[in-house]
Each structure stands twice: as C-alpha cells, then as structure tokens.
Design an enzyme around this catalytic site. Structure first.
Site, short mmCIF file in Angstrom:
data_model
loop_
_atom_site.label_atom_id
_atom_site.label_comp_id
_atom_site.label_asym_id
_atom_site.label_seq_id
_atom_site.Cartn_x
_atom_site.Cartn_y
_atom_site.Cartn_z
N GLY A 94 -16.22 4.53 13.10
CA GLY A 94 -14.78 4.35 13.22
C GLY A 94 -14.03 5.05 12.11
O GLY A 94 -14.57 5.28 11.01
N ALA A 95 -12.78 5.42 12.42
CA ALA A 95 -11.96 6.12 11.44
C ALA A 95 -10.49 5.73 11.59
O ALA A 95 -9.60 6.48 11.21
CB ALA A 95 -12.12 7.63 11.61
N GLY A 96 -10.24 4.55 12.17
CA GLY A 96 -8.87 4.06 12.33
C GLY A 96 -8.35 3.44 11.03
O GLY A 96 -8.93 3.63 9.96
N GLY A 97 -7.27 2.67 11.15
CA GLY A 97 -6.63 2.10 9.97
C GLY A 97 -7.56 1.21 9.16
O GLY A 97 -7.60 1.30 7.92
N ALA A 98 -8.32 0.36 9.84
CA ALA A 98 -9.21 -0.56 9.12
C ALA A 98 -10.35 0.20 8.46
O ALA A 98 -10.72 -0.07 7.30
CB ALA A 98 -9.74 -1.62 10.08
N ASP A 120 -6.91 -5.07 3.19
CA ASP A 120 -7.89 -4.94 4.29
C ASP A 120 -9.27 -4.61 3.73
O ASP A 120 -10.25 -5.30 3.97
CB ASP A 120 -7.48 -3.80 5.23
CG ASP A 120 -6.51 -4.25 6.31
OD1 ASP A 120 -6.51 -5.43 6.65
OD2 ASP A 120 -5.76 -3.39 6.82
N LYS A 168 2.25 -1.14 9.24
CA LYS A 168 1.52 -0.95 7.98
C LYS A 168 1.91 0.32 7.21
O LYS A 168 1.81 0.35 5.99
CB LYS A 168 0.02 -0.96 8.23
CG LYS A 168 -0.52 -2.35 8.61
CD LYS A 168 -2.03 -2.33 8.73
CE LYS A 168 -2.56 -3.71 9.09
NZ LYS A 168 -4.02 -3.76 9.08
N ASN A 218 -0.68 -3.78 3.76
CA ASN A 218 -0.68 -4.98 4.61
C ASN A 218 -0.22 -6.24 3.87
O ASN A 218 -0.05 -7.28 4.48
CB ASN A 218 -2.06 -5.21 5.25
CG ASN A 218 -3.06 -5.73 4.26
OD1 ASN A 218 -2.90 -5.56 3.05
ND2 ASN A 218 -4.10 -6.36 4.76
N GLY A 240 -16.92 -10.29 10.44
CA GLY A 240 -15.53 -9.93 10.17
C GLY A 240 -14.67 -11.10 9.72
O GLY A 240 -13.57 -10.90 9.18
N LEU A 295 -16.51 -5.48 11.35
CA LEU A 295 -15.14 -5.90 11.02
C LEU A 295 -14.57 -6.83 12.07
O LEU A 295 -13.57 -7.52 11.82
CB LEU A 295 -14.23 -4.67 10.91
CG LEU A 295 -14.09 -4.04 9.51
CD1 LEU A 295 -15.43 -3.69 8.93
CD2 LEU A 295 -13.18 -2.83 9.55
P1 NDP Z 1 -7.63 1.59 15.32
O1 NDP Z 1 -7.12 1.55 16.72
O2 NDP Z 1 -6.81 2.23 14.25
O3 NDP Z 1 -9.07 2.38 15.33
C1 NDP Z 1 -10.04 2.09 16.30
C2 NDP Z 1 -11.32 2.86 15.99
O4 NDP Z 1 -12.30 2.48 16.96
C3 NDP Z 1 -11.19 4.37 16.08
O5 NDP Z 1 -12.04 4.98 15.15
C4 NDP Z 1 -11.67 4.64 17.53
O6 NDP Z 1 -12.20 5.94 17.70
C5 NDP Z 1 -12.77 3.64 17.63
N1 NDP Z 1 -13.08 3.28 19.01
C6 NDP Z 1 -12.37 2.43 19.82
N2 NDP Z 1 -12.96 2.33 21.03
C7 NDP Z 1 -14.07 3.14 20.98
C8 NDP Z 1 -15.10 3.46 21.91
N3 NDP Z 1 -15.12 2.92 23.13
N4 NDP Z 1 -16.09 4.30 21.52
C9 NDP Z 1 -16.08 4.84 20.29
N5 NDP Z 1 -15.13 4.58 19.36
C10 NDP Z 1 -14.14 3.73 19.69
O7 NDP Z 1 -8.01 0.11 14.97
P2 NDP Z 1 -8.11 -0.55 13.51
O8 NDP Z 1 -8.81 0.40 12.61
O9 NDP Z 1 -6.80 -1.09 13.10
O10 NDP Z 1 -9.05 -1.80 13.81
C11 NDP Z 1 -10.42 -1.65 14.16
C12 NDP Z 1 -11.05 -3.02 14.29
O11 NDP Z 1 -11.10 -3.65 13.03
C13 NDP Z 1 -10.25 -3.97 15.22
O12 NDP Z 1 -11.13 -4.47 16.19
C14 NDP Z 1 -9.81 -5.10 14.33
O13 NDP Z 1 -9.98 -6.35 14.96
C15 NDP Z 1 -10.76 -5.00 13.16
N6 NDP Z 1 -10.10 -5.45 11.92
C16 NDP Z 1 -10.63 -6.53 11.29
C17 NDP Z 1 -10.07 -7.01 10.15
C18 NDP Z 1 -10.69 -8.21 9.51
O14 NDP Z 1 -10.11 -8.72 8.55
N7 NDP Z 1 -11.85 -8.66 9.93
C19 NDP Z 1 -8.88 -6.38 9.54
C20 NDP Z 1 -8.40 -5.23 10.28
C21 NDP Z 1 -9.00 -4.81 11.43
P3 NDP Z 1 -11.23 7.21 17.97
O15 NDP Z 1 -10.68 7.62 16.65
O16 NDP Z 1 -12.16 8.21 18.56
O17 NDP Z 1 -10.17 6.73 18.93
#
Ligand code: NDP
Length: 283
Positions: free
Chosen positions: A130-134, A107, A71, A92, A248, A225
């Site tokens: 959460g603070a990942g890509g999504a 997204d 991405k 994306n 989601g 999501l």
């Molecule tokens: P990333 O790996 O980039 O980010 C994951 C996030 O989840 C981070 O903020 C991480 O925290 C947090 N996390 C994971 N495990 C734990 C835990 N046990 N306790 C606390 N925090 C946790 O993933 P994405 O952002 O790419 O995706 C996130 C979700 O979104 C996925 O499950 C995906 O399926 C869903 N998604 C859905 C879409 C849709 O169209 N419905 C589109 C894109 C994604 P930390 O920063 O501390 O590691």
C-alpha cells in the site's frame, strides 16, 4: 461544593463521520481518568472546513482530529506543523498551543508505538503493502524510528513512486518500489510485513493481500492496519505460519493515547480504550 459545567472540548471533523468509532474510546478514557472533557464527532463538508476550524477556536476547543477528506486541506487553516506531519504532508490531530493551532500526525506514530510493544523498528527491514495516506504516515514514522529498508509494494506505481522518493530524500531509510506482481514473494530477510492497503476492511472481510503465503516465515512480524475486523485473513494466515502478529486496533488505540496526551497532558490507559473500541465494534 464547587461545580464546573464547562468541559474541555475536543472532537473530530470528517465526512462521512457517523461510522467513526473514535468517540467511544476517547470518552471511555476521559471517564476512566476523570478528565472533564468531551469528544464530539462532527460531519463537516470540505467547503465548510475553514468555518469549522474557526468555530472550534471561537468556542475554545483544546484540539481536534481530522479524518478523511480533510487531512491535507486542514493545513491551510493551521498556524504550524509538527516534524513528522511536515514530512508526511498530512495532519490528523490538531493541538492548541498558546493560541496557535498546530497540526500533528499520529497515524504512523500510533502504529510505531503499538509495534514497539513487540519489537524496536530500528535497523529493521520492512515490506509494506500500500501507498495511500495511512501507508505514507506509517512508512515515514518507521523510517524516522530507524528502519533500515522499506520496500513499498503497491498496485499503482503512480501512488508509490512519490512515497519512495520522499522516504529516500527526507529520511535515512533506503526505500524501493515494487509494482505488485501476482502472488508476491516476501523476501526472506524481511523483518516486518505490513498490510497498509484497505484489503480486508469490513465488509470485505475475506480479502487478503495477494502474496505467496509460503514466503511468510516465523522470523517475521506481520502487521495489519485494518482495525475492523482486527483479526484479518492476512493475520490469521501469518499466525498459522508462525509469525508474530499486530492488529490495527493497537494502532488506533495508540493514536488516541497520543492525541489525549497532546490535548490534556494525561497519559491514559490503552487497555480501557481498546476495550471500549472492541465493545462498540463488537469484536
Ligand atoms: P487510501 O485509499 O489512501 O489507500 C488505499 C491503498 O490500498 C492504496 O495503496 C491502494 O492501492 C491499495 N488498495 C486498495 N484496494 C486494493 C486492491 N484490491 N489491490 C491492491 N491494492 C489495493 O487508504 P488509506 O491509506 O487512508 O487507508 C488504508 C487502510 O488503512 C484503510 O483500510 C484504513 O481502515 C486503515 N487505517 C487504519 C488506521 C488505524 O488506526 N488502524 C488509521 C488509518 C487507516 P492503489 O494505490 O493502487 O490504489
């Protein structure tokens, strides 16, 4: 009879790619609307991404999706970015406009479009886990759609801090960071509570964000999501406390609708896509 054996080509570059269900919903829409196009799922290794993009151009593809891990890396192979993709810093959906590849990010837009069926995010106070890509894509689109406050609750500060800075610097929303404490209490004035972590995703279907469930109020909308399973423990618990919920699958389907609109100009029926997706996921 005039025949045309040359479909328009679209698809997805990802690695791994085999479990990506997008093809099922996109091709269901193509069939339903008699769009002469195909959607090909391709497993592309990071080192081959440039060749894959050049190959798609050489074969006259009209556009494609990029999923993990491409991405951000794909941006180096494009000719320009749409507005929100530029703010988010990730792409994306790639669209061929004239002979230029333009990167868009659907997204967050898919999420906001699904949310609008329930409520207009303008002026709303958001709590997002959460603070990942999504999460980044969803938070930026919520801010661009006029959300007034976005509280980013995340386990690691390192990932959340740049997102909060980005929101405060590049959008009008006021963003704040909360390092996730045990049993987080959602503030009473929150309007929309979003799980943008991967907690609850198949196969870990019993997981749920660590929050004080008693702090979820009927005035709140709970959104997740996670597309699989669509009915997560978080959404079930929120519904049991009177919250309206958003799953989601709606986000995924709306991304597909927006992508097909970009590629073909046709506004396809989200109901057809949601059914196709639910069928293949068995939900
Ligand atoms: P990333 O790996 O980039 O980010 C994951 C996030 O989840 C981070 O903020 C991480 O925290 C947090 N996390 C994971 N495990 C734990 C835990 N046990 N306790 C606390 N925090 C946790 O993933 P994405 O952002 O790419 O995706 C996130 C979700 O979104 C996925 O499950 C995906 O399926 C869903 N998604 C859905 C879409 C849709 O169209 N419905 C589109 C894109 C994604 P930390 O920063 O501390 O590691």
């Amino acid at each position: 009879m005039s025949v045309d054996f040359l479909p328009k080509l679209t698809g997805c570059f990802a690695m791994p790619a085999a479990e990506n269900p997008t093809v099922a919903m996109v091709e269901a829409a193509y069939r339903h609307h008699n769009i002469h196009a195909r959607y090909i799922t391709c497993e592309v290794a990071p080192a081959a991404l440039g060749d894959a993009v050049r190959g798609a151009k050489a074969m006259g593809w009209i556009g494609f999706n990029c999923s993990l891990p491409h991405k951000v890396a794909v941006i180096d192979h494009l000719d320009g970015l749409g507005d929100s993709a530029a703010v988010i810093g990730a792409v994306n959906t790639i669209v061929r406009r004239d002979d230029r590849w333009i990167g868009e990010n659907t997204d967050g837009r898919g999420f906001v479009e699904a949310l609008r069926a329930v409520v207009d995010p303008a002026g709303k106070r958001i709590v997002m886990f959460g603070a990942g890509g999504a999460a980044r894509a969803v938070a930026v689109e919520l801010a661009l759609a006029g959300a007034s406050r976005i509280t980013v609750v995340n386990r690691s500060r390192d990932r959340a801090a740049p997102l909060v800075t980005l929101l405060n610097e590049k959008t009008k929303a006021k963003a704040e960071l909360v390092e996730w404490p045990r049993a987080y209490r959602v503030p009473e004035d929150a309007d929309i509570v979003v799980n943008a972590t991967s907690i609850g995703l198949f196969p870990n279907v019993d997981g749920r964000p660590d929050i004080d469930l008693g702090s979820l109020l009927p005035s709140m909308i709970a959104a997740d999501l996670i597309p699989n399973p669509p009915r997560t423990v978080f959404l079930k618990e929120a519904a049991a406390r009177g919250c309206r919920t958003l799953d989601g699958l709606g986000m995924l389907v709306n991304q597909g609708v927006i992508g097909i609109r970009y590629w073909t100009g046709v506004d396809v029926d989200p109901v057809v896509m949601r059914k196709a997706l639910a069928d293949v996921l068995g939900v």
